[in-house]
Structure formats: structure tokens, C-alpha cells
Design an enzyme around this catalytic site. Structure first.
Site, PDB file in Angstrom:
ATOM      1  CG  HIS A 309       5.716   4.081  -4.112  1.00  0.00           C
ATOM      2  ND1 HIS A 309       4.458   4.156  -4.661  1.00  0.00           N
ATOM      3  CD2 HIS A 309       6.200   5.338  -4.091  1.00  0.00           C
ATOM      4  CE1 HIS A 309       4.203   5.413  -4.978  1.00  0.00           C
ATOM      5  NE2 HIS A 309       5.233   6.162  -4.641  1.00  0.00           N
ATOM      6  CG  ASP A 369      11.342  10.211  -0.953  1.00  0.00           C
ATOM      7  OD1 ASP A 369      10.313   9.603  -1.293  1.00  0.00           O
ATOM      8  OD2 ASP A 369      11.434  11.443  -0.934  1.00  0.00           O
TER       9      ASP A 369
HETATM   10  C1  SDX Z   1       6.748   9.070  -1.460  1.00  0.00           C
HETATM   11  O1  SDX Z   1       2.235   8.086  -3.012  1.00  0.00           O
HETATM   12  C2  SDX Z   1       3.195   8.618  -3.681  1.00  0.00           C
HETATM   13  O2  SDX Z   1       3.209   8.692  -4.874  1.00  0.00           O
HETATM   14  C3  SDX Z   1       4.313   9.115  -2.808  1.00  0.00           C
HETATM   15  C4  SDX Z   1       5.545   9.620  -3.556  1.00  0.00           C
HETATM   16  C5  SDX Z   1       5.212  10.830  -4.368  1.00  0.00           C
HETATM   17  O3  SDX Z   1       5.964  11.109  -5.321  1.00  0.00           O
HETATM   18  O4  SDX Z   1       4.270  11.551  -3.998  1.00  0.00           O
HETATM   19  O5  SDX Z   1       6.057   8.601  -4.392  1.00  0.00           O
HETATM   20  C6  SDX Z   1       6.653  10.024  -2.591  1.00  0.00           C
HETATM   21  O6  SDX Z   1       6.089   9.302  -0.477  1.00  0.00           O
HETATM   22  C7  SDX Z   1       7.591   7.828  -1.594  1.00  0.00           C
HETATM   23  C8  SDX Z   1       7.532   6.913  -0.298  1.00  0.00           C
HETATM   24  C9  SDX Z   1       8.513   7.518   0.715  1.00  0.00           C
HETATM   25  N1  SDX Z   1       8.345   6.846   2.026  1.00  0.00           N
HETATM   26  C10 SDX Z   1       9.309   6.027   2.514  1.00  0.00           C
HETATM   27  O7  SDX Z   1      10.329   5.701   1.904  1.00  0.00           O
HETATM   28  C11 SDX Z   1       9.038   5.562   3.945  1.00  0.00           C
HETATM   29  C12 SDX Z   1       9.303   4.051   4.045  1.00  0.00           C
HETATM   30  N2  SDX Z   1       8.244   3.379   3.254  1.00  0.00           N
HETATM   31  C13 SDX Z   1       7.102   2.839   4.001  1.00  0.00           C
HETATM   32  O8  SDX Z   1       6.690   3.692   5.039  1.00  0.00           O
HETATM   33  C14 SDX Z   1       6.001   2.319   3.067  1.00  0.00           C
HETATM   34  O9  SDX Z   1       6.612   1.555   2.121  1.00  0.00           O
HETATM   35  C15 SDX Z   1       5.081   3.288   2.355  1.00  0.00           C
HETATM   36  C16 SDX Z   1       4.418   4.234   3.302  1.00  0.00           C
HETATM   37  C17 SDX Z   1       5.820   4.062   1.333  1.00  0.00           C
HETATM   38  C18 SDX Z   1       4.011   2.459   1.646  1.00  0.00           C
HETATM   39  O10 SDX Z   1       3.249   1.886   2.629  1.00  0.00           O
HETATM   40  P1  SDX Z   1       2.036   0.885   2.244  1.00  0.00           P
HETATM   41  O11 SDX Z   1       1.752   0.863   0.794  1.00  0.00           O
HETATM   42  O12 SDX Z   1       0.929   1.167   3.171  1.00  0.00           O
HETATM   43  O13 SDX Z   1       2.716  -0.504   2.484  1.00  0.00           O
HETATM   44  P2  SDX Z   1       2.472  -1.331   3.771  1.00  0.00           P
HETATM   45  O14 SDX Z   1       2.773  -0.461   4.950  1.00  0.00           O
HETATM   46  O15 SDX Z   1       1.141  -1.974   3.660  1.00  0.00           O
HETATM   47  O16 SDX Z   1       3.635  -2.406   3.642  1.00  0.00           O
HETATM   48  C19 SDX Z   1       3.395  -3.677   3.074  1.00  0.00           C
HETATM   49  C20 SDX Z   1       4.358  -4.597   3.810  1.00  0.00           C
HETATM   50  C21 SDX Z   1       4.173  -4.544   5.324  1.00  0.00           C
HETATM   51  O17 SDX Z   1       4.643  -5.793   5.836  1.00  0.00           O
HETATM   52  P3  SDX Z   1       3.512  -6.960   6.119  1.00  0.00           P
HETATM   53  O18 SDX Z   1       2.465  -6.329   7.034  1.00  0.00           O
HETATM   54  O19 SDX Z   1       2.943  -7.320   4.752  1.00  0.00           O
HETATM   55  O20 SDX Z   1       4.286  -8.091   6.770  1.00  0.00           O
HETATM   56  O21 SDX Z   1       5.716  -4.159   3.579  1.00  0.00           O
HETATM   57  C22 SDX Z   1       6.290  -3.752   4.801  1.00  0.00           C
HETATM   58  C23 SDX Z   1       5.162  -3.504   5.781  1.00  0.00           C
HETATM   59  O22 SDX Z   1       5.605  -3.712   7.115  1.00  0.00           O
HETATM   60  N3  SDX Z   1       7.046  -2.518   4.511  1.00  0.00           N
HETATM   61  C24 SDX Z   1       8.288  -2.267   4.940  1.00  0.00           C
HETATM   62  C25 SDX Z   1       8.624  -1.040   4.358  1.00  0.00           C
HETATM   63  N4  SDX Z   1       7.590  -0.580   3.629  1.00  0.00           N
HETATM   64  C26 SDX Z   1       6.606  -1.498   3.730  1.00  0.00           C
HETATM   65  N5  SDX Z   1       9.121  -2.955   5.746  1.00  0.00           N
HETATM   66  C27 SDX Z   1      10.344  -2.391   5.977  1.00  0.00           C
HETATM   67  N6  SDX Z   1      10.757  -1.221   5.458  1.00  0.00           N
HETATM   68  C28 SDX Z   1       9.919  -0.511   4.641  1.00  0.00           C
HETATM   69  N7  SDX Z   1      10.315   0.652   4.132  1.00  0.00           N
END
Ligand code: SDX
Length: 434
Positions: A309, A369
Site C-alpha cells: 500500500h 483487497d
Molecule cells: C487500494 O491509495 C489508497 O488508499 C488505495 C486503497 C483505497 O482504499 O483507496 O487503499 C485501495 O488501492 C489498495 C491497494 C490495492 N492494490 C494492490 O493490492 C495491487 C498490488 N500492490 C502494488 O501494486 C503496490 O503495493 C501499490 C500500488 C499498492 C503501492 O505501490 P507503491 O506505493 O508505488 O509501492 P512501490 O511500487 O513503490 O513498491 C515499493 C517496493 C518496490 O520494490 P523495490 O523497487 O523497492 O525493490 O515494493 C515492491 C515494489 O516492487 N512491491 C511489491 C508489491 N507492492 C510493492 N512487490 C511484490 N508484490 C507487491 N504487491
């Protein structure tokens, strides 16, 4: 200077400016950079808005480190335990918990706006039967502007309230009819004697061929799901609604834009993506570790849906609540329910991920989710309706933020700038010279 400013020095020119520090009632202070460009000639650069407060708000507060979520100051745990979705809608819209007669008046208004104009029935029949219900919802909500635009002066507080009540009231009908159309069943009309959540479930599952038996366990689970998804500060879809509404577009157009943003699998579409992921894990036979390794592989776009998140770097407080609802519901359905394998796989995945350094170091916990999809499956709600229900729940959050933004006397159109790194000025070459 006092501790209510910060000093920014441009080392290239030695010039510096004092920037005011704005303090809220909770959460990080903000540096007011509105005069930065005028005084120092710089824009700030923050493409994912990781460090940017886009507005002031009194509606929802999140503490990502502590895993806290509050609607108008009330902790989500207390609202989930003691409130109802209609009462939470009133709280988000008006800022206070309603007195009994205020709640009654609100419920009466919502009840009497729940029907759709009969012309909209024909609108549905323009879609293919296999159209994704989110595609239908985006279109139908935007089309409401065609029915109410002439009565919509966004600067008139009475018109704003009527539009908000219309949207909250009609979303369950729009959502349920999207489902009925996709399965070729007749539409079910709302009933004025039913409460909001009971009405929605009846419109989803009743058929003309037999009396509909409501299930209080499903009703309570759905009401909790709606409460947990009602608002969440400046997430992508809410920011979309604010930006769209800042041009003084109608709330119907602004919410249609918000629904489009929520549809993405990185945002509200994640609950549908979680089930697809769990089903792939089960059917592939490759085992959970294979998918955990893929999620950690930088060269693989695969991510664990339902994990991580932007704000919560602790357990999403909604995930804790919804995890319990999930277990209670499946216990209520008994061991013969077809979703037990899905939940067992989800629980194993959660346990492995929470012990794996990659996820622990990046503070990637299950989010709301991760469990909502399993609950919807247990309630026989088809996957393509998961995000539709998220949109239904979030409608009140979007409207609360739209009303807060549009009623702010200092509201201005949102118009970000950019860091340009395209071609510098160059002259046109005629076709014969290229
Ligand atoms: C919702 O914003 C809100 O409030 C949203 C929400 C709401 O109520 O409105 O809470 C609802 O959207 C919840 C999130 C649902 N999405 C998912 O579950 C999809 C999977 N999650 C990822 O896509 C991701 O975690 C996000 C989009 C939710 C957050 O992305 P960020 O904050 O941009 O994090 P990031 O991409 O910068 O990740 C940081 C690190 C990265 O690795 P490094 O580059 O540091 O090596 O964490 C890794 C990412 O690759 N990472 C994951 C991951 N999420 C982040 N690796 C594997 N699996 C994941 N799910």
C-alpha cells in the site's frame, strides 16, 4: 526564523526564501510551496505524489506507520463494530454522527432517490451482455448528467446535496442492474421498506420466480464491507474526482472519472486480481513459493495482488477487520463451501509473505483487497462485480471530498506543471527534405 517556516537556499545563486510550515490537527506538517515558482523560479518534482499534500481536508485521516484509519475522527474499528453504512455516509457527508431524526430524514431522502429514470433501462441494452459491469457503471453514472445537468449548479449547496443523495441512492440500483443485465435476468426495482444494504442484495439476487429470502449474515458482511471501503483520504480515484470537479464539471462527470480510476488493478481492481491470482496459484500446481519468487523478481511484472500500500507501512486496519469477517462468514457457510481452498491458499500465502524478508523489509502487508474478494466469492458475487461494489461503497467518500473541494471559497482548478525534457525549439522541415 520561527519554527513555523523553513528556509530554502538556492546554492546556484545564493538566494533563499522562507516557506511557511502549515500544521494540521494530526499527521505530518506541510511546507507551503505555493510561492516557490514566483519567488525562486523552481517547480517541485513528485510524480507519484509520494511527498505531496494536494489539499486540506477534514474528512479522513490515515496514519500509515501505525495502521490507523479514522472517518471524521472516529477510528474505523469503532465504526465497523457499532455503526451502519447509512450512518457512516451521513458522518462523512456532514461531519458529525446523526441524531436519530437526522438519520431518519437522510434515509428517507436516499430511499426516495433510489429509482433510475426508465430511459436508462434502454441505455443498458446498448451494451453487449458480456460487457464488464465497471464499463457499464462508468457510462451510466456519467450519463446521469444528461438527466440532471440542468438542475446542477455546483455552487448551489442545495443542488449539491440533492446530487449527492441521488448518486448515493442510485449506485446500488445501477450496480445491481449492471449485474442483472450481464446474466440476462430481469431488473429488480428497489423497495422502499428495505434498508440500503438489504435493498442492494435483493436487487442483485431476487428473481420474479420466487420470494427472495434475505440473509442477515450476508447483509451484515456487506454493510461492513461498505463501511470499510467508504473513504480513504486522497487515493487515486478520490484525487481524480477532486481534480475533475475542480473544473466545475458536474459531480456525475467527476464520479464517472473516479470510477474509471478505481477500476485499475493497482487500485480498486485489486480485489478481482487477488482472486485471479489465487485461482492461478491453485490451478497451476506450481506452489506458493513459485509465485512468491516471481513477486520478488525485478524482471517479472508479477506482483502479489492484495499486498502493499502506498500509505500503510503496517497492517491495513481494514484488512484486520475484514479478515475476521472472512473467517466468520466461511465458518457460517460450513466446510462444504467451494471457497475454502481459496481461503486456505490465501492464509498460507499471507503467512509465507509475512515471514519473507523481501516483504518484511518493504513493509508489504495484506491490504483490504486481499480478503474482500474471498468474501464476495463466498456470497456468490461474481468477480466482475467486486470493483463495482467497491465503487458503490466509495461513492460517499468521493462525494464528501467533492463537496469539501467545491464549497471551499479558495477552490481553484487543479493544474499541475511538469519537468519538460523533450526537444528544444526546432524548425519545421518540409516533407521533401525529410
Ligand atoms: C487500494 O491509495 C489508497 O488508499 C488505495 C486503497 C483505497 O482504499 O483507496 O487503499 C485501495 O488501492 C489498495 C491497494 C490495492 N492494490 C494492490 O493490492 C495491487 C498490488 N500492490 C502494488 O501494486 C503496490 O503495493 C501499490 C500500488 C499498492 C503501492 O505501490 P507503491 O506505493 O508505488 O509501492 P512501490 O511500487 O513503490 O513498491 C515499493 C517496493 C518496490 O520494490 P523495490 O523497487 O523497492 O525493490 O515494493 C515492491 C515494489 O516492487 N512491491 C511489491 C508489491 N507492492 C510493492 N512487490 C511484490 N508484490 C507487491 N504487491
Amino acid at each position: 526564523m520561527g519554527n513555523d517556516t523553513v528556509t530554502l537556499t538556492d546554492n546556484a545563486t545564493g538566494k533563499h526564501i522562507e516557506l511557511p510550515v502549515l500544521k494540521g490537527t494530526d499527521g505530518p506538517d506541510t511546507i507551503d510551496i505555493r510561492n516557490l515558482f514566483k519567488e525562486l523560479g523552481y517547480f517541485t518534482f513528485d510524480p507519484g505524489f509520494m511527498s505531496t499534500a494536494s489539499c486540506e481536508s477534514k474528512i479522513t485521516f490515515i496514519n500509515g506507520k501505525q495502521g490507523e484509519l479514522r472517518y471524521r475522527g472516529y477510528p474505523i474499528e469503532q465504526l465497523a463494530e457499532q455503526s451502519s453504512y447509512p450512518e457512516v455516509c451521513y458522518l462523512l457527508l456532514y461531519g458529525e454522527l446523526p441524531a436519530p431524526q437526522q438519520l431518519e430524514k437522510y434515509n428517507q431522502s436516499i430511499t426516495h432517490h433510489s429509482m433510475l429514470d426508465e430511459a436508462i433501462r434502454r441505455f443498458y441494452s446498448g451494451f453487449r451482455h458480456d460487457a464488464h459491469p465497471m464499463a457499464i457503471m462508468v457510462a451510466v453514472v456519467g450519463a446521469l448528467a444528461a438527466f440532471y445537468h440542468d438542475t446542477m449548479d455546483v455552487h448551489d449547496p442545495v443542488a449539491r446535496e440533492i446530487a449527492a443523495h441521488r448518486l448515493i441512492a442510485k449506485m446500488p440500483t445501477i450496480a445491481a442492474w449492471s449485474y442483472k443485465y450481464s446474466i440476462g435476468q430481469p431488473y429488480v426495482y428497489p423497495r422502499n421498506e428495505l434498508g440500503y444494504t438489504a435493498n442492494f442484495l435483493r436487487m442483485m439476487f431476487a428473481t420474479p420466480t420466487e420470494d427472495y429470502e434475505s440473509n442477515p449474515v450476508y447483509e451484515r458482511a456487506m454493510d461492513l464491507i461498505l463501511i470499510l471501503h467508504a473513504d480513504h483520504e486522497q487515493n487515486a480515484s478520490t484525487s481524480t474526482v477532486r481534480l475533475t470537479g475542480s473544473s466545475e464539471a458536474s459531480p456525475f462527470a467527476a464520479l464517472s472519472a473516479g470510477i474509471g480510476s478505481l477500476w485499475g488493478p493497482a487500485h480498486g481492481g485489486a480485489n478481482e486480481a487477488v482472486i485471479n491470482m489465487l485461482e492461478e496459484i491453485i490451478s497451476s500446481g506450481k506452489g506458493l513459493q513459485h509465485y512468491i519468487d516471481r513477486a520478488k523478481d525485478k524482471n517479472d511484472r508479477f506482483r502479489l495482488m492484495g499486498f502493499g500500500h502506498r500509505v500503510y507501512k503496517n497492517y491495513d486496519p481494514r484488512a484486520k477487520i475484514i479478515r475476521k469477517i472472512c473467517h466468520d462468514l466461511l465458518a457460517e457457510l460450513g466446510a462444504n463451501n467451494p471457497n475454502q481452498e481459496l481461503l486456505d491458499t490465501a492464509m498460507k500465502l499471507e503467512r509465507i509473505a509475512l515471514e519473507d524478508d523481501y516483504f518484511v523489509e518493504r513493509k508489504l502487508y495484506p491490504n483490504v483487497d486481499f480478503y474482500s474478494g474471498i468474501i464476495f466469492r463466498a456470497m456468490n458475487i461474481p468477480m466482475n462485480m467486486f470493483t463495482v461494489i467497491f465503487a458503490l461503497a466509495r461513492t460517499v467518500g468521493w462525494l464528501s471530498h467533492w463537496m469539501e473541494m467545491i464549497s471551499d471559497p479558495e477552490a481553484r482548478i487543479g493544474r499541475p506543471r511538469q519537468l519538460y525534457n523533450g526537444y528544444q525549439k526546432r524548425d519545421y522541415e518540409s516533407l521533401d527534405k525529410r
